[in-house]
Design an enzyme around this catalytic site. Structure first.
Site, PDB file in Angstrom:
ATOM      1  N   HIS A 160     -23.417   4.813  -8.621  1.00  0.00           N
ATOM      2  CA  HIS A 160     -22.272   5.705  -8.478  1.00  0.00           C
ATOM      3  C   HIS A 160     -21.998   6.361  -9.827  1.00  0.00           C
ATOM      4  O   HIS A 160     -21.816   5.660 -10.829  1.00  0.00           O
ATOM      5  CB  HIS A 160     -20.998   4.930  -8.122  1.00  0.00           C
ATOM      6  CG  HIS A 160     -20.978   4.220  -6.810  1.00  0.00           C
ATOM      7  ND1 HIS A 160     -20.186   4.627  -5.761  1.00  0.00           N
ATOM      8  CD2 HIS A 160     -21.623   3.094  -6.384  1.00  0.00           C
ATOM      9  CE1 HIS A 160     -20.325   3.774  -4.739  1.00  0.00           C
ATOM     10  NE2 HIS A 160     -21.186   2.839  -5.091  1.00  0.00           N
TER      11      HIS A 160
ATOM     12  N   VAL B 246     -23.875   0.013   1.530  1.00  0.00           N
ATOM     13  CA  VAL B 246     -25.165   0.633   1.858  1.00  0.00           C
ATOM     14  C   VAL B 246     -26.238  -0.123   1.072  1.00  0.00           C
ATOM     15  O   VAL B 246     -26.221  -0.139  -0.167  1.00  0.00           O
ATOM     16  CB  VAL B 246     -25.191   2.131   1.507  1.00  0.00           C
ATOM     17  CG1 VAL B 246     -26.571   2.728   1.792  1.00  0.00           C
ATOM     18  CG2 VAL B 246     -24.118   2.892   2.284  1.00  0.00           C
TER      19      VAL B 246
ATOM     20  N   ASN C  72     -22.737  -1.552  -7.153  1.00  0.00           N
ATOM     21  CA  ASN C  72     -22.222  -2.711  -6.426  1.00  0.00           C
ATOM     22  C   ASN C  72     -23.397  -3.482  -5.849  1.00  0.00           C
ATOM     23  O   ASN C  72     -24.326  -2.880  -5.297  1.00  0.00           O
ATOM     24  CB  ASN C  72     -21.292  -2.255  -5.301  1.00  0.00           C
ATOM     25  CG  ASN C  72     -20.039  -1.580  -5.831  1.00  0.00           C
ATOM     26  OD1 ASN C  72     -19.455  -2.031  -6.811  1.00  0.00           O
ATOM     27  ND2 ASN C  72     -19.635  -0.495  -5.207  1.00  0.00           N
TER      28      ASN C  72
ATOM     29  N   HIS D  19     -28.112   2.301  -5.257  1.00  0.00           N
ATOM     30  CA  HIS D  19     -27.496   3.574  -5.641  1.00  0.00           C
ATOM     31  C   HIS D  19     -26.609   3.357  -6.850  1.00  0.00           C
ATOM     32  O   HIS D  19     -25.901   2.359  -6.939  1.00  0.00           O
ATOM     33  CB  HIS D  19     -26.702   4.195  -4.484  1.00  0.00           C
ATOM     34  CG  HIS D  19     -25.746   3.257  -3.812  1.00  0.00           C
ATOM     35  ND1 HIS D  19     -26.165   2.314  -2.908  1.00  0.00           N
ATOM     36  CD2 HIS D  19     -24.409   3.129  -3.902  1.00  0.00           C
ATOM     37  CE1 HIS D  19     -25.116   1.632  -2.463  1.00  0.00           C
ATOM     38  NE2 HIS D  19     -24.036   2.090  -3.066  1.00  0.00           N
TER      39      HIS D  19
ATOM     40  N   ASP E 135     -21.010  12.055  -2.877  1.00  0.00           N
ATOM     41  CA  ASP E 135     -20.509  10.997  -1.993  1.00  0.00           C
ATOM     42  C   ASP E 135     -19.633  11.614  -0.905  1.00  0.00           C
ATOM     43  O   ASP E 135     -18.886  12.558  -1.144  1.00  0.00           O
ATOM     44  CB  ASP E 135     -19.705   9.973  -2.797  1.00  0.00           C
ATOM     45  CG  ASP E 135     -19.499   8.680  -2.023  1.00  0.00           C
ATOM     46  OD1 ASP E 135     -20.188   7.697  -2.322  1.00  0.00           O
ATOM     47  OD2 ASP E 135     -18.651   8.666  -1.094  1.00  0.00           O
ATOM     48  N   ILE E 136     -19.718  11.062   0.301  1.00  0.00           N
ATOM     49  CA  ILE E 136     -18.977  11.609   1.438  1.00  0.00           C
ATOM     50  C   ILE E 136     -17.473  11.298   1.345  1.00  0.00           C
ATOM     51  O   ILE E 136     -16.662  12.026   1.923  1.00  0.00           O
ATOM     52  CB  ILE E 136     -19.598  11.090   2.768  1.00  0.00           C
ATOM     53  CG1 ILE E 136     -19.262  12.010   3.920  1.00  0.00           C
ATOM     54  CG2 ILE E 136     -19.188   9.652   3.069  1.00  0.00           C
ATOM     55  CD1 ILE E 136     -20.122  11.787   5.158  1.00  0.00           C
TER      56      ILE E 136
HETATM   57  P1  5GP Z   1     -21.366   0.999  -1.879  1.00  0.00           P
HETATM   58  O1  5GP Z   1     -20.053   0.560  -1.275  1.00  0.00           O
HETATM   59  O2  5GP Z   1     -22.531   0.471  -1.077  1.00  0.00           O
HETATM   60  O3  5GP Z   1     -21.496   0.699  -3.337  1.00  0.00           O
HETATM   61  O4  5GP Z   1     -21.361   2.573  -1.801  1.00  0.00           O
HETATM   62  C1  5GP Z   1     -21.765   3.292  -0.682  1.00  0.00           C
HETATM   63  C2  5GP Z   1     -21.283   4.706  -0.879  1.00  0.00           C
HETATM   64  O5  5GP Z   1     -21.942   5.531   0.037  1.00  0.00           O
HETATM   65  C3  5GP Z   1     -19.771   4.882  -0.654  1.00  0.00           C
HETATM   66  O6  5GP Z   1     -19.187   5.450  -1.806  1.00  0.00           O
HETATM   67  C4  5GP Z   1     -19.714   5.797   0.559  1.00  0.00           C
HETATM   68  O7  5GP Z   1     -18.629   6.704   0.516  1.00  0.00           O
HETATM   69  C5  5GP Z   1     -21.053   6.513   0.502  1.00  0.00           C
HETATM   70  N1  5GP Z   1     -21.530   6.934   1.803  1.00  0.00           N
HETATM   71  C6  5GP Z   1     -21.552   6.195   2.944  1.00  0.00           C
HETATM   72  N2  5GP Z   1     -22.083   6.917   3.947  1.00  0.00           N
HETATM   73  C7  5GP Z   1     -22.408   8.131   3.430  1.00  0.00           C
HETATM   74  C8  5GP Z   1     -23.003   9.300   4.001  1.00  0.00           C
HETATM   75  O8  5GP Z   1     -23.350   9.386   5.182  1.00  0.00           O
HETATM   76  N3  5GP Z   1     -23.189  10.353   3.166  1.00  0.00           N
HETATM   77  C9  5GP Z   1     -22.828  10.317   1.854  1.00  0.00           C
HETATM   78  N4  5GP Z   1     -23.054  11.407   1.125  1.00  0.00           N
HETATM   79  N5  5GP Z   1     -22.276   9.227   1.286  1.00  0.00           N
HETATM   80  C10 5GP Z   1     -22.064   8.142   2.072  1.00  0.00           C
END
Ligand code: 5GP
Ligand code: ZN
Length: 113
Positions: A101, A95, A86, A99, A29-30
């Site tokens: 986590h 996103v 989520n 996915h 994760d970024i």
């Molecule tokens: P969500 O909030 O949709 O459950 O999680 C999305 C995750 O994607 C977050 O933890 C966020 O940090 C990660 N994320 C968003 N953009 C990028 C990216 O460009 N690269 C990577 N590696 N992770 C990302």
């Protein structure tokens, strides 16, 4: 399709990939929220858990299998770790490509925020 995680899967956007095969990709994760914060995704675009169908059953199982394998490899499997999916805005999904986590390497509170 303008999907960030499809682009990561296709290597159009760089990511630190820790596992991949024909069906799945796992990458760091970024903005990590724990010492380990890895995303495990299907290469197939599925927006949310609500879009899964019967044909995705084995893919979902494989995602969990990969998560458990990374947890074992990194040495925190027995201590414990957190797996999160989520779904939609109230849960904070940002996103819209399915996915899982994998969070590990520290203790986690319950209930989550
Ligand atoms: P969500 O909030 O949709 O459950 O999680 C999305 C995750 O994607 C977050 O933890 C966020 O940090 C990660 N994320 C968003 N953009 C990028 C990216 O460009 N690269 C990577 N590696 N992770 C990302
Ligand atoms: Zn996608």
């Amino acid at each position: 399709m303008d999907c960030l995680f499809c682009k990561i899967s296709a290597k159009e956007i760089p990511a630190t990939v820790v596992f991949e095969n024909e069906r799945l990709v796992a990458f760091e994760d970024i903005h990590p929220q724990a010492p380990t914060h890895v995303q495990i995704i299907p290469r197939k675009h599925v927006a949310t858990t609500l879009d899964l169908t019967a044909e995705d059953r084995s893919m979902v199982g494989e995602i969990f299998e990969v998560a458990a394998g990374i947890a074992r490899d990194r040495g925190f499997a027995e201590d414990g770790f957190r797996l999160v999916v989520n779904t939609n805005p109230a849960a904070g999904q940002t996103v819209y490509h399915l996915h899982l986590h994998l969070l590990g390497g520290r203790s986690f509170g319950w209930p989550p925020g």
